[in-house]
Design an enzyme around this catalytic site. Structure first.
Site, PDB file in Angstrom:
ATOM      1  N   CYS A   8       1.108  -0.574   0.023  1.00  0.00           N
ATOM      2  CA  CYS A   8       0.370  -0.316  -0.197  1.00  0.00           C
ATOM      3  C   CYS A   8       1.331   1.189   0.132  1.00  0.00           C
ATOM      4  O   CYS A   8       2.192   0.847  -0.985  1.00  0.00           O
ATOM      5  CB  CYS A   8      -0.901   0.286   1.503  1.00  0.00           C
ATOM      6  SG  CYS A   8      -0.096  -0.324   2.785  1.00  0.00           S
ATOM      7  N   ASN A  11       2.234   1.249   4.019  1.00  0.00           N
ATOM      8  CA  ASN A  11       2.980  -0.298   5.271  1.00  0.00           C
ATOM      9  C   ASN A  11       1.918   0.252   6.842  1.00  0.00           C
ATOM     10  O   ASN A  11       2.503  -0.117   7.299  1.00  0.00           O
ATOM     11  CB  ASN A  11       4.076   0.548   5.270  1.00  0.00           C
ATOM     12  CG  ASN A  11       4.600  -1.931   4.857  1.00  0.00           C
ATOM     13  OD1 ASN A  11       5.919  -2.418   5.495  1.00  0.00           O
ATOM     14  ND2 ASN A  11       3.246  -2.681   4.851  1.00  0.00           N
ATOM     15  N   CYS A  13      -1.004   0.485   7.323  1.00  0.00           N
ATOM     16  CA  CYS A  13      -3.159   0.067   7.780  1.00  0.00           C
ATOM     17  C   CYS A  13      -3.344  -1.016   6.687  1.00  0.00           C
ATOM     18  O   CYS A  13      -3.232  -2.267   6.559  1.00  0.00           O
ATOM     19  CB  CYS A  13      -3.481   1.513   7.180  1.00  0.00           C
ATOM     20  SG  CYS A  13      -2.682   2.722   8.300  1.00  0.00           S
ATOM     21  N   ARG A  14      -3.146  -0.689   5.124  1.00  0.00           N
ATOM     22  CA  ARG A  14      -4.120  -2.190   4.741  1.00  0.00           C
ATOM     23  C   ARG A  14      -2.941  -3.053   4.079  1.00  0.00           C
ATOM     24  O   ARG A  14      -3.510  -3.928   4.051  1.00  0.00           O
ATOM     25  CB  ARG A  14      -4.408  -0.572   3.179  1.00  0.00           C
ATOM     26  CG  ARG A  14      -5.521  -0.053   3.378  1.00  0.00           C
ATOM     27  CD  ARG A  14      -5.372   0.266   2.078  1.00  0.00           C
ATOM     28  NE  ARG A  14      -4.432   1.698   2.050  1.00  0.00           N
ATOM     29  CZ  ARG A  14      -4.430   1.981   0.877  1.00  0.00           C
ATOM     30  NH1 ARG A  14      -5.087   2.164  -0.229  1.00  0.00           N
ATOM     31  NH2 ARG A  14      -3.077   2.852   0.810  1.00  0.00           N
ATOM     32  N   ASP A 125      -8.218   3.552   1.462  1.00  0.00           N
ATOM     33  CA  ASP A 125      -7.260   4.478   2.084  1.00  0.00           C
ATOM     34  C   ASP A 125      -7.991   4.336   3.037  1.00  0.00           C
ATOM     35  O   ASP A 125      -8.900   5.610   3.319  1.00  0.00           O
ATOM     36  CB  ASP A 125      -6.333   5.654   0.958  1.00  0.00           C
ATOM     37  CG  ASP A 125      -5.654   6.062   2.479  1.00  0.00           C
ATOM     38  OD1 ASP A 125      -5.341   5.840   3.156  1.00  0.00           O
ATOM     39  OD2 ASP A 125      -4.604   7.384   1.734  1.00  0.00           O
TER      40      ASP A 125
HETATM   41  P1  4NP Z   1      -1.874   2.867   4.162  1.00  0.00           P
HETATM   42  O1  4NP Z   1      -2.513   4.001   4.749  1.00  0.00           O
HETATM   43  O2  4NP Z   1      -1.658   3.404   3.090  1.00  0.00           O
HETATM   44  O3  4NP Z   1      -2.513   1.621   4.021  1.00  0.00           O
HETATM   45  O4  4NP Z   1      -0.456   2.061   4.897  1.00  0.00           O
HETATM   46  C1  4NP Z   1      -1.812   5.457   4.730  1.00  0.00           C
HETATM   47  C2  4NP Z   1      -1.284   5.792   5.903  1.00  0.00           C
HETATM   48  C3  4NP Z   1      -0.463   7.141   5.835  1.00  0.00           C
HETATM   49  C4  4NP Z   1      -0.358   7.469   4.779  1.00  0.00           C
HETATM   50  C5  4NP Z   1      -1.642   7.520   3.358  1.00  0.00           C
HETATM   51  C6  4NP Z   1      -2.239   6.125   4.400  1.00  0.00           C
HETATM   52  N1  4NP Z   1      -0.073   8.907   5.023  1.00  0.00           N
HETATM   53  O5  4NP Z   1      -0.039  10.196   4.325  1.00  0.00           O
HETATM   54  O6  4NP Z   1       0.829   9.401   6.192  1.00  0.00           O
END
Ligand code: 4NP
Length: 159
Positions: A8, A11, A13-14, A125
């Site tokens: 994702c 790294n 959350c998803r 997201d």
């Molecule tokens: P992920 O979620 O891609 O599912 O880990 C996010 C985590 C952080 C951010 C965006 C999405 N961020 O903008 O910091």
């Protein structure tokens, strides 16, 4: 051993959710000695961070513990992993950008291609949203991971 890498943006959350859900399903089916799971982010924003607390709380509600530390996706991952699973279209494009010759294009898939019950084309997201969004990610990934496991079994990746 089949090696899966979930990817994702951050790294946190998803993709750690997908990694730990898949490992959980493999353990339940006693297939965890045949498939290895890891995750990474296309960005460097959260390198070294643990999974997001809100994401971990949603996973825990489904009996899944999130572990791991964020790392960034790198070119060497194309060689090491058999399948690279992108959470959304932007992740998919960012992964392919690291493979300008297209040599590893065949290893890269979108996670939602494996959903059997959800019509979604991407894992949304959840980072800037509320609790519902985190719960939805877990539901969607449980569906996609079950579909992915079935695909691997049909594909002959393992018995
Ligand atoms: P992920 O979620 O891609 O599912 O880990 C996010 C985590 C952080 C951010 C965006 C999405 N961020 O903008 O910091």
């Amino acid at each position: 051993m089949t090696k899966l890498l979930f990817v994702c943006l951050g790294n946190i959350c998803r993709s750690p959710s997908a990694e730990n859900i898949m490992t959980h399903l493999l353990q339940q089916k006693q297939l965890d000695d045949q498939v290895q799971c890891d995750s990474a982010g296309t960005s460097s924003y959260h390198i070294g961070s643990s999974p997001d607390r809100r994401m971990a709380a949603a996973a825990r509600q489904q009996g899944i513990t999130l572990t791991g530390q964020a790392r960034q996706f790198q070119a060497e991952d194309f060689e090491h992993f058999d399948w690279i699973l992108a959470m959304d279209d932007q992740n998919y494009r960012d992964i392919l950008r690291v493979d300008p010759t297209g040599k590893y294009h065949h290893k890269v898939r979108k996670m939602c291609d494996f959903c059997r019950h959800h019509p979604d084309h991407a894992v949304p997201d959840p980072y800037y949203g509320g609790e519902d969004g985190f719960r939805y990610v877990i539901d969607l990934l449980l569906d996609a991971c079950e579909g992915l496991l079935e695909f691997l079994q049909q594909d002959g990746d393992f018995a």
